[in-house]
Design a protein around this motif. Structure first.
Motif, PDB file in Angstrom:
ATOM      1  N   ALA A  61       5.678   2.869   7.167  1.00  0.00           N
ATOM      2  CA  ALA A  61       6.219   3.175   8.678  1.00  0.00           C
ATOM      3  C   ALA A  61       7.414   3.857   9.277  1.00  0.00           C
ATOM      4  O   ALA A  61       7.087   5.070   9.741  1.00  0.00           O
ATOM      5  N   HIS A  71       1.849   7.309   8.587  1.00  0.00           N
ATOM      6  CA  HIS A  71       2.806   6.257   9.470  1.00  0.00           C
ATOM      7  C   HIS A  71       2.047   5.120  10.349  1.00  0.00           C
ATOM      8  O   HIS A  71       1.850   4.099  10.348  1.00  0.00           O
ATOM      9  N   ARG A  89       1.528   1.173  10.142  1.00  0.00           N
ATOM     10  CA  ARG A  89       1.907   0.269  11.787  1.00  0.00           C
ATOM     11  C   ARG A  89       1.485  -0.076  11.862  1.00  0.00           C
ATOM     12  O   ARG A  89       1.373  -1.295  12.118  1.00  0.00           O
TER      13      ARG A  89
END
Length: 461
Positions: A367, A390, A394
């Motif tokens: 991430a 990303h 995350r």
């Protein structure tokens, strides 16, 4: 805290970082463990009953060890580049288990014969003049970090001197290989030198791309772990790997200065795997598989990467596993059991707590990497891909942090790791992705949880 690891270093590892000094602590500990393992192997061979290790085999082990010691005395760094090579670890464990197990298998003699190949490789790298007699039971004689020779099963006589390596086998023409600074240059189609990729940083060592070592998947086939089989890489494949590698250093630098450092310090070899199903014949799509092994510190197993950005992300991901596994060897991070019962949105199967912790660290690093790539991208398509990766990584980390943080089985060191992981998770929110990426990431994790729960419920029926 562990006296071997300062709190600052531990906190850095929890943030998925670590400078060269911190990483050096992990490397030195792993190197020490390798020497202990090799010493245990030598002692086990000396103490094993004759039914396990007959006198002639014990004598062969002692002679091979003597050549290793001579190479170490001549050039310690060169000899230890062989002894500390990642794929020596799986071999040494196989030998030790065979020598100390209740019922050693028929492969023990073959495994112990490989000690001679290691000794010869170390002597070549140390530029010793020597003669040796090796036994091979298959069609290939591998000299780790140096190369491999196509042979018939049987005895191979090897001599080295005056810048040349000569290999002889009854009934076959001798092979002469030119040596250059302890490495071999091909001069016969039966000989294949170990290929290397250029160093990631000036002054660093080249990275072997090892498709020759017989122990690169020792201990079982990689398929049960979701990996493709180890393969030999031909001419077109070598060019594809080389082209992707050319852009890796720049991608790692874009993804964070620590990413290039950890790859330069920790990566000791790449083991190429076949493209997974769905990736096409050349592995040109994003379908990909990769892995690491606790017994092969510094090795990354990977199918062909689609792009330099994905190649770099593979290293970021897998080297977090390398770091956390090495840290766990130094100091326990938790006292949870091995039962696989936790939901991990990056896997379809339940994970043990240790796998959940390692996976969270690896996905947090991804991430961070992809966010930095998104912020530094020049092209819209690159930026879009990076934000998508990303957001998903995350969101996956956020789904498991409550379980990790709520565990009462974390050690003080493990608590530091998890707390730093939580801090990183919140820091990543300072630069949120475009709304559409965030919504898709949340939907992805929700769907993964539903599917996981359905599978779990179906097994109860």
């Amino acid at each position: 805290m562990s006296p071997a690891l300062p709190e600052g270093a531990l906190r850095a590892l929890g943030r998925t970082e670590g400078d060269a000094d911190t990483l050096g602590l992990l490397v030195r500990d792993q190197d020490t463990r390798r020497f202990v393992l090799l010493r245990a192997l030598l002692d086990a061979a000396a103490q094993a009953p004759g039914t396990v290790c007959p006198p002639e085999l014990r004598h062969r082990v002692a002679a091979d060890w003597a050549l290793l010691e001579a190479a170490d005395h001549a050039d310690r760094a060169a000899a230890r580049s062989v002894l500390l090579y990642p794929l020596v670890g799986p071999w040494a464990l196989r030998c030790l288990h065979g020598l100390t197990g209740a019922a050693p298998g028929p492969e023990l003699r073959t495994d112990l014969d490989h000690l001679g190949a290691l000794a010869v490789a170390a002597a070549i790298r140390a530029r010793l003049s020597f003669t040796a007699r090796l036994t091979t039971r298959g069609p290939v004689l591998s000299l780790p970090t140096v190369g491999a020779l196509d042979v018939r099963p049987g005895v191979v006589h090897i001599s080295s001197g005056k810048g040349e390596l000569t290999l002889r086998q009854a009934g076959a023409a001798e092979i002469v290989v030119r040596l250059d600074s302890g490495t071999a240059r091909p001069g016969d189609p039966r000989w294949r030198s170990t290929r290397t990729l250029p160093p990631l940083l000036p002054g660093a060592a080249p990275v072997p791309m090892d498709d020759l070592d017989p122990y690169r998947t020792a201990g079982g086939s990689p398929e049960p772990h979701g990996l493709s089989a180890a393969v030999r890489v031909g001419g077109p494949g070598r060019r594809s790997w080389a082209q992707a590698w050319e852009g890796v250093a720049a991608q790692l630098r874009t993804g964070g200065h620590q990413r290039l450092t950890e790859a330069a310090v920790l990566l000791r070899c790449l083991v190429p795997l076949a493209p997974p199903p769905g990736s096409g014949r050349a592995g040109g799509s994003a379908a990909h598989c990769s892995g690491t092994r606790r017994d092969a510190f510094g090795a990354v197993l990977s199918s062909p990467p689609a792009t330099p950005a994905h190649f770099a992300s593979t290293l970021v991901h897998e080297l977090q596993h390398t770091k956390i596994a090495a840290l766990s060897a130094m100091t326990p991070l938790h006292h949870e059991g091995p039962d696989a019962r936790y939901f991990a949105p990056w896997r379809p199967d339940p994970r043990p707590f240790d796998g959940l912790l390692q996976g969270a660290v690896s996905h947090a690093a991804l991430a961070d990497y992809w966010q930095r790539c998104a912020l530094g991208a020049d092209r819209a398509d690159q930026r879009d891909l990076a934000w998508s990766e990303h957001a998903r990584r995350r969101e996956q980390v956020g789904a498991v942090l409550p379980v990790l943080a709520g565990s009462g089985a974390l050690t003080p060191e493990g608590r530091v790791i998890v707390n730093e992981l939580i801090s990183l998770y919140h820091r990543l929110a300072e630069f949120p992705p475009p709304t559409g990426h965030q919504a898709r990431a949340r939907a992805y994790v929700r769907t993964a949880r539903v599917i996981w729960q359905q599978r779990k419920d179906s097994k109860r029926l």
